[in-house]
Design an enzyme around this catalytic site. Structure first.
Site, mmCIF file in Angstrom:
data_model
loop_
_atom_site.group_PDB
_atom_site.id
_atom_site.type_symbol
_atom_site.label_atom_id
_atom_site.label_comp_id
_atom_site.label_asym_id
_atom_site.label_seq_id
_atom_site.Cartn_x
_atom_site.Cartn_y
_atom_site.Cartn_z
ATOM 1 N N LYS A 27 0.822 -1.203 0.000
ATOM 2 C CA LYS A 27 0.000 0.000 0.000
ATOM 3 C C LYS A 27 0.860 1.259 0.000
ATOM 4 O O LYS A 27 0.661 2.164 -0.809
ATOM 5 C CB LYS A 27 -0.918 -0.026 1.220
ATOM 6 C CG LYS A 27 -2.009 1.006 1.166
ATOM 7 C CD LYS A 27 -2.972 0.846 2.343
ATOM 8 C CE LYS A 27 -3.791 -0.417 2.224
ATOM 9 N NZ LYS A 27 -4.389 -0.860 3.474
ATOM 10 N N ARG A 98 -3.671 3.027 8.154
ATOM 11 C CA ARG A 98 -3.896 1.766 7.439
ATOM 12 C C ARG A 98 -2.681 0.858 7.513
ATOM 13 O O ARG A 98 -1.548 1.329 7.539
ATOM 14 C CB ARG A 98 -4.178 2.058 5.956
ATOM 15 C CG ARG A 98 -5.447 2.832 5.725
ATOM 16 C CD ARG A 98 -5.390 3.578 4.402
ATOM 17 N NE ARG A 98 -6.477 4.541 4.323
ATOM 18 C CZ ARG A 98 -7.668 4.268 3.780
ATOM 19 N NH1 ARG A 98 -7.909 3.110 3.260
ATOM 20 N NH2 ARG A 98 -8.607 5.182 3.776
ATOM 21 N N GLY A 107 -7.990 -7.595 4.214
ATOM 22 C CA GLY A 107 -8.880 -7.732 5.362
ATOM 23 C C GLY A 107 -8.285 -8.382 6.589
ATOM 24 O O GLY A 107 -8.963 -8.563 7.583
ATOM 25 N N MET A 109 -5.549 -7.371 8.435
ATOM 26 C CA MET A 109 -5.080 -6.455 9.463
ATOM 27 C C MET A 109 -6.036 -5.279 9.546
ATOM 28 O O MET A 109 -7.083 -5.278 8.933
ATOM 29 C CB MET A 109 -3.656 -6.035 9.157
ATOM 30 C CG MET A 109 -2.687 -7.191 9.325
ATOM 31 S SD MET A 109 -1.023 -6.769 8.887
ATOM 32 C CE MET A 109 -1.163 -6.418 7.167
ATOM 33 N N ARG A 371 -3.615 -1.936 -5.976
ATOM 34 C CA ARG A 371 -2.741 -3.107 -5.824
ATOM 35 C C ARG A 371 -3.078 -4.105 -6.922
ATOM 36 O O ARG A 371 -4.167 -4.050 -7.500
ATOM 37 C CB ARG A 371 -2.935 -3.748 -4.448
ATOM 38 C CG ARG A 371 -4.356 -4.237 -4.196
ATOM 39 C CD ARG A 371 -4.524 -4.752 -2.784
ATOM 40 N NE ARG A 371 -5.934 -4.955 -2.481
ATOM 41 C CZ ARG A 371 -6.432 -5.114 -1.269
ATOM 42 N NH1 ARG A 371 -5.629 -5.055 -0.228
ATOM 43 N NH2 ARG A 371 -7.706 -5.312 -1.066
ATOM 44 N N HIS A 489 -16.228 -8.846 2.099
ATOM 45 C CA HIS A 489 -15.114 -9.636 2.628
ATOM 46 C C HIS A 489 -15.156 -11.066 2.088
ATOM 47 O O HIS A 489 -14.165 -11.602 1.602
ATOM 48 C CB HIS A 489 -15.172 -9.647 4.158
ATOM 49 C CG HIS A 489 -14.139 -10.527 4.764
ATOM 50 N ND1 HIS A 489 -14.387 -11.848 5.070
ATOM 51 C CD2 HIS A 489 -12.843 -10.307 5.066
ATOM 52 C CE1 HIS A 489 -13.287 -12.387 5.550
ATOM 53 N NE2 HIS A 489 -12.336 -11.464 5.566
ATOM 54 N N GLU A 778 16.067 -44.044 -2.691
ATOM 55 C CA GLU A 778 15.242 -43.592 -1.579
ATOM 56 C C GLU A 778 15.860 -43.942 -0.230
ATOM 57 O O GLU A 778 15.245 -43.774 0.818
ATOM 58 C CB GLU A 778 13.818 -44.153 -1.700
ATOM 59 C CG GLU A 778 13.739 -45.629 -1.963
ATOM 60 C CD GLU A 778 12.311 -46.127 -2.219
ATOM 61 O OE1 GLU A 778 11.349 -45.410 -1.916
ATOM 62 O OE2 GLU A 778 12.174 -47.268 -2.706
ATOM 63 N N SER A 797 14.994 -43.150 -10.035
ATOM 64 C CA SER A 797 13.818 -42.357 -9.698
ATOM 65 C C SER A 797 13.889 -42.069 -8.197
ATOM 66 O O SER A 797 13.967 -42.992 -7.386
ATOM 67 C CB SER A 797 12.543 -43.125 -10.029
ATOM 68 O OG SER A 797 11.439 -42.344 -9.638
ATOM 69 N N ASN A 801 9.794 -39.682 -0.649
ATOM 70 C CA ASN A 801 9.040 -39.944 0.581
ATOM 71 C C ASN A 801 9.924 -40.731 1.543
ATOM 72 O O ASN A 801 10.134 -40.338 2.691
ATOM 73 C CB ASN A 801 7.770 -40.752 0.281
ATOM 74 C CG ASN A 801 6.880 -40.060 -0.729
ATOM 75 O OD1 ASN A 801 6.919 -38.835 -0.843
ATOM 76 N ND2 ASN A 801 6.088 -40.824 -1.460
ATOM 77 N N CYS A 864 9.715 -39.423 -8.050
ATOM 78 C CA CYS A 864 8.338 -39.938 -7.966
ATOM 79 C C CYS A 864 7.762 -39.817 -6.562
ATOM 80 O O CYS A 864 6.655 -40.268 -6.313
ATOM 81 C CB CYS A 864 8.247 -41.356 -8.484
ATOM 82 S SG CYS A 864 9.195 -42.524 -7.513
ATOM 83 N N TYR A 884 12.798 -35.615 -15.528
ATOM 84 C CA TYR A 884 11.343 -35.513 -15.372
ATOM 85 C C TYR A 884 10.945 -35.490 -13.907
ATOM 86 O O TYR A 884 11.728 -35.857 -13.027
ATOM 87 C CB TYR A 884 10.642 -36.669 -16.093
ATOM 88 C CG TYR A 884 10.821 -38.029 -15.470
ATOM 89 C CD1 TYR A 884 9.984 -38.451 -14.433
ATOM 90 C CD2 TYR A 884 11.820 -38.905 -15.907
ATOM 91 C CE1 TYR A 884 10.153 -39.700 -13.852
ATOM 92 C CE2 TYR A 884 11.988 -40.152 -15.334
ATOM 93 C CZ TYR A 884 11.154 -40.547 -14.302
ATOM 94 O OH TYR A 884 11.317 -41.777 -13.725
HETATM 95 C C1 PEP Z 1 8.891 -42.752 -2.172
HETATM 96 O O1 PEP Z 1 9.355 -43.351 -1.220
HETATM 97 O O2 PEP Z 1 9.091 -41.553 -2.388
HETATM 98 C C2 PEP Z 1 7.989 -43.434 -3.109
HETATM 99 C C3 PEP Z 1 7.557 -42.827 -4.198
HETATM 100 O O3 PEP Z 1 7.572 -44.672 -2.792
HETATM 101 P P1 PEP Z 1 6.466 -44.996 -1.702
HETATM 102 O O4 PEP Z 1 5.804 -43.723 -1.314
HETATM 103 O O5 PEP Z 1 5.539 -45.953 -2.334
HETATM 104 O O6 PEP Z 1 7.276 -45.589 -0.600
HETATM 105 MG MG MG Z 2 9.354 -45.504 -1.214
#
Ligand code: PEP
Ligand code: MG
Length: 906
Positions: A27, A98, A107, A109, A371, A489, A778, A797, A801, A864, A884
């Protein structure tokens, strides 16, 4: 930290500029810029965002002392420009105070208007303007806002309406009037007295009569509002760091409530809901800013065209519209012409859709704010593509303008046309934010959040929303209000969130105490279903069927623009032909992860799977695997066919086996009967499979190494399906992936089984298909020894996770309880299972890519884990040189945009 804490603006001069938003807030920076480009803005000054941080470090008193001289000087400048004096009853300068952070937080603050009034000054203002009504209307507004914002005057119970509104309702009821602007001077005077008394009774504070005290109280309250609950929540939802702080802009008041030639309004240079290039907005005659957004009076449309459209929706005929709700274009044509010119100038200046606030004081137009406007996902895409076509921005800017995560809104289901035709329309409101929403009615924000957490879809129904409702709005599928226009709002916040909203459905009668909403003779209770069509403003009875969204028009054009710049392609994680098809429609160019275990949970497969696991001999397992083989082959056939000609990465069995066995007595008895074994035998096998740390136990390639016959069966199923397709003239491109490898010997051993099985199968079938063999990275050890592993792999890959789990040592299944504490305590910035930890896990990825490609220059790399669809993680993957990313179907467009943005940023 700079020494300069206060930046002034006024009379076409300014110490700040648009590009100083980090320091002056959005602002403050734009107020400065508007001055510089000749837009009429009342004079004022901005206290920097750095002072906000100082405020929290050094405390209130110290910061007030540090600011005092600068503020006094800046005040003098405003007084000189305005020819008025702050606190002088004969010629009083009044102020607005303001908030304004670097990122706009509509809205969240606080703002205070008409500051500087007290019992003496108000008399002087009345005399000088000859308009006692105006003076007391301003005064009662000031006491109301100051009471709310600075003195903390809030409803005591959630069912209560605002305490000041309750008093206003009482006063209006005495005389049987319904509109605020129908109150006479005596009633306004009465309000001031009643407001002050209510403040004293409820908060124990006296309303401060000294204008200086009022000013510092207001400045500090704006800094305090940076840490109010809703601002904290908004920052959390929008990833805005607390360190940024808010600036405070103090400006000379201009008054929209001085009579019939005064007005106030909010306008947008394009439609924030649909993105159409149509100037639009709302205004009110003889009013102040908050009246438009608070939804107390029905605001009128700025343009004739908008006004006619609004009247049609509201069921108001043309003659009534023109006499009772005329547009600004009709009521004040000269002001309108100037407004229209300036909105165009501002949009061209900023090259983006502007959201502006203005006031007309006795025929003179003033801008109070501009804005870049918040908008829905649909509007975001349309505006970016339109600005590109209009030559306002270039292709790269168009890509950067779109927020990847916001594309999510375009992927949500829309109403099925046939179902919509048959749906019963209960009433009509304003189409405040498009989309389809079905859910159970709730009336309070906290219920919305609670029900949502229990897995229910809810529609939040309110007379009007206030910033306190943010958490509930976030949790709801849609928002329905009885009051409020397109800039209320609810409407503004819902559009910002991309959430379906119907506002101002005036026929609704909402009873918070009874928790019911009635409309046209029908009453709905909390928990009943309704549906909202945010694109037409229709409120529909019950649950109306929806269907999947499609990538067409501007959206499709944006996606192909992304493909032009991106260096990474986007695949999908899909286990069924249906998911694969959805993802392909969203532009996935292959499958990055097909988790085979999900296929085993189907009815006939789970039995054979259990039999395989519960057998105590290789022979027993082979009998069961023989039953599984044709079923798996059929699954792979379906997926490879649907993704014909595209890479399909199929992962061998990964999870711990105990996940598949029956844990209940009945299930165990069934298995015993099926297998001709005793119940005790089955129970002993189930017990033997129990592990204290299954995530680190017999899973991943450890399964295939322990029971090579599983790997052999899956290989046969994958390649067998591919052979069949090839014979039918298709072009299958399977990839076989070994999970959870920690040492190259594991991969080497699985490779032997896979290659031997393939060779035998090809000989048997007399047909060969090309396939790739890769591994997941992994486990941290795999990343660190990637050079050795890469010799056995065509591709890596990254399973981020598990890689996150094992790098942090947080169990994927149990981390939730720790995470909140860690994020609140700032030990972690984000949930590392959602947003890739670039510093730690990222380092392992970079190491693995480098070592892997050194050993095997043809090595393809992808990701993945869940992070493959999260924009900041996708951008990291680009920088790490991955080929990818792979993500769930509904995140494919998000990943495509993020990948293109990463390339453009480079
Ligand atoms: C991972 O571990 O990132 C994965 C894709 O395999 P999962 O989640 O099936 O263990
Ligand atoms: Mg896994």
């Amino acid at each position: 930290m700079s020494e300069k804490r206060v930046y002034t603006f006024g009379n076409g001069k300014a110490e700040g500029r648009a590009d100083m938003r980090n320091l002056l807030g959005g602002k403050g920076a734009n107020l400065a810029e508007m001055n510089l480009i000749g837009v009429p803005v009342p004079p004022g000054f901005t206290i920097t965002t750095e002072v906000c941080s100082e405020y929290y470090e050094k405390g209130k008193e110290n910061v007030v002392a540090l600011l005092k001289d600068d503020v006094t000087k800046a005040m003098k400048q405003i007084e000189d420009i305005m020819g008025k004096k702050f606190g002088d009853p004969e010629n009083a300068l009044l102020l607005s105070v303001r908030s304004g952070a670097r990122a706009s937080m509509p809205g969240m603050m606080d703002t205070i208007l008409n500051l500087g009034l007290n019992d003496v000054v108000v008399e002087g203002v009345a005399r000088k303007t000859g308009n006692e009504r105006f003076a007391y209307d301003s005064y009662r507004r000031f006491v109301q806002m100051y009471g709310d914002v600075v003195l903390g005057m809030k409803p005591v119970n959630k069912e209560d309406i605002d305490p000041f509104e309750a008093i206003i309702e009482q006063v209006k009821a005495q005389r049987g009037i319904s509109l605020d602007n129908e109150m006479n001077v005596d009633e306004l005077k009465q309000l001031v007295v009643l407001f002050k008394k209510a403040i004293k009774d409820q908060t124990g504070h006296d309303f401060p009569e000294n204008p200086e005290d009022q000013l510092w109280g207001a400045i500090c309250a704006v800094f305090d509002s940076w840490m109010n609950e809703r601002a904290i929540l908004y920052r959390k939802l929008n990833d805005i760091p607390q360190e940024w702080g808010t600036a405070v802009s103090v400006m000379a008041m201009v008054f929209g409530n001085m009579g019939e030639t005064s007005a106030t309004g909010v306008c947008f240079s394009r439609d924030a809901a649909t993105g159409e290039n149509i100037f639009n907005g709302e205004w009110l005659i003889n009013a102040q800013g908050e009246d438009v957004v608070a939804g107390i009076r029905t605001p009128q449309q700025i343009t004739v065209e908008g006004s006619r459209r609004w009247a049609k929706l509201a069921g108001i005929d043309e003659a009534t519209r023109a006499s009772e709700y005329p547009s600004l274009e009709e009521a004040m044509p000269e002001v309108y012409a100037e407004l229209n010119g300036i909105q165009d100038k501002l949009e061209k200046h900023y090259h983006d859709m502007q959201d502006m606030e203005f006031t007309v004081q006795e025929g003179k137009l003033w801008f109070l704010q501009t804005r870049n406007g918040k908008r829905t996902g649909t509007a975001m895409v349309k505006i970016a593509m339109d600005l590109l076509h209009e030559g306002e921005i270039d292709e790269k800017t168009a890509i950067e303008r779109c927020e990847a995560q916001k594309l999510d809104e375009l992927l949500h289901p829309v109403f099925d046309k046939a179902a919509l035709k048959n749906a019963k329309v209960l009433t009509q409101g304003l189409p405040a934010s498009p989309g389809a929403a079905c859910g159970q009615i709730v009336f309070f924000a906290e219920d919305a959040a609670k029900w949502h957490a229990d897995g229910k879809n809810v529609v939040m129904v309110r007379i009007e929303t206030s910033p306190e409702d943010l958490a509930g709005m976030t949790a709801a599928e849609g928002i329905l209000t009885a009051r409020g226009g397109m800039t209320s709002h609810a409407a503004v916040v819902a559009r910002g969130m991309g959430k379906c909203c119907v506002s101002g459905a005036g026929e609704l009668v909402i009873d918070y105490k009874a928790r019911t909403v009635s409309v046209n003779g029908k009453t709905f209770k909390e928990g009943d279903y309704i549906s909202l069509n945010g694109s037409t403003g229709q409120v529909l009875e019950g649950e109306v069927k929806t269907k999947a969204a499609e990538v067409t028009g501007d959206f499709a054009e944006l996606m192909s623009l992304c493909d032009k710049y991106t260096k990474m392609v986007v695949r999908t994680n899909a286990d069924t032909p249906h998911d694969a098809e959805v993802a392909a429609n969203f532009g996935a160019v292959g499958i990055g992860l097909c988790r085979t275990e999900h296929m085993f949970f189907e009815k006939d497969k789970i039995k054979a799977m259990r039999e395989m696991i519960l057998s105590d001999s290789k022979e027993g397992r082979e009998v069961a695997l023989a039953k599984l083989l044709p079923l798996q082959k059929q699954d792979f056939y379906g997926i490879l066919k649907c993704m014909d000609g595209k890479d399909v990465n199929i992962r061998l069995l990964d999870p711990p086996l105990h996940e598949f066995v029956p844990h209940d007595l009945k299930g165990q008895q069934t298995m015993a009967d099926e297998m001709g074994k005793s119940l005790e035998f089955i129970q002993a096998r189930v017990k033997a499979l129990q592990e204290s740390n299954p995530m680190l136990g017999l899973r991943g390639c450890r399964l295939g190494i322990t029971y090579p016959e599983i790997t052999a069966m899956q290989t046969k199923a994958i390649l067998g399906a591919a052979i069949q397709l090839k014979k039918e003239g298709f072009n299958p491109k399977p990839e076989i992936m070994v999970p959870l490898v920690g040492t190259f010997k594991e991969l080497e051993s699985q490779q032997k089984v896979i290659k031997a099985t393939a060779k035998a199968l090809f000989e048997e079938e007399g047909v060969e298909v090309e396939f790739k063999l890769g591994t997941m990275i992994e486990i941290p050890r795999a990343a660190l020894t990637a050079d050795k592993i890469a010799k056995y792999a065509d591709y890596f890959s990254f399973g981020t996770n598990d890689l996150t789990q094992m790098t942090f040592g947080y169990s994927r299944d149990d981390v939730a309880s720790i995470l909140n504490t860690y994020i609140d305590g700032k030990i972690l910035e984000h949930d590392p299972f959602q947003v890739l930890d670039q510093e730690g896990v990222g380092q392992l990825i970079e190491t693995a890519v480098e070592k892997g490609r050194n050993a095997n220059p043809n090595l393809k790399c992808g990701i993945c884990g869940e992070h493959g669809g999260e924009p900041s993680s996708v951008k990291f993957c680009h920088r790490a040189g991955l080929n990818y990313v792979s993500c769930s179907p509904f995140r494919v467009p998000i990943a495509r945009l993020a990948a293109a943005q990463a390339a453009v940023e480079e």
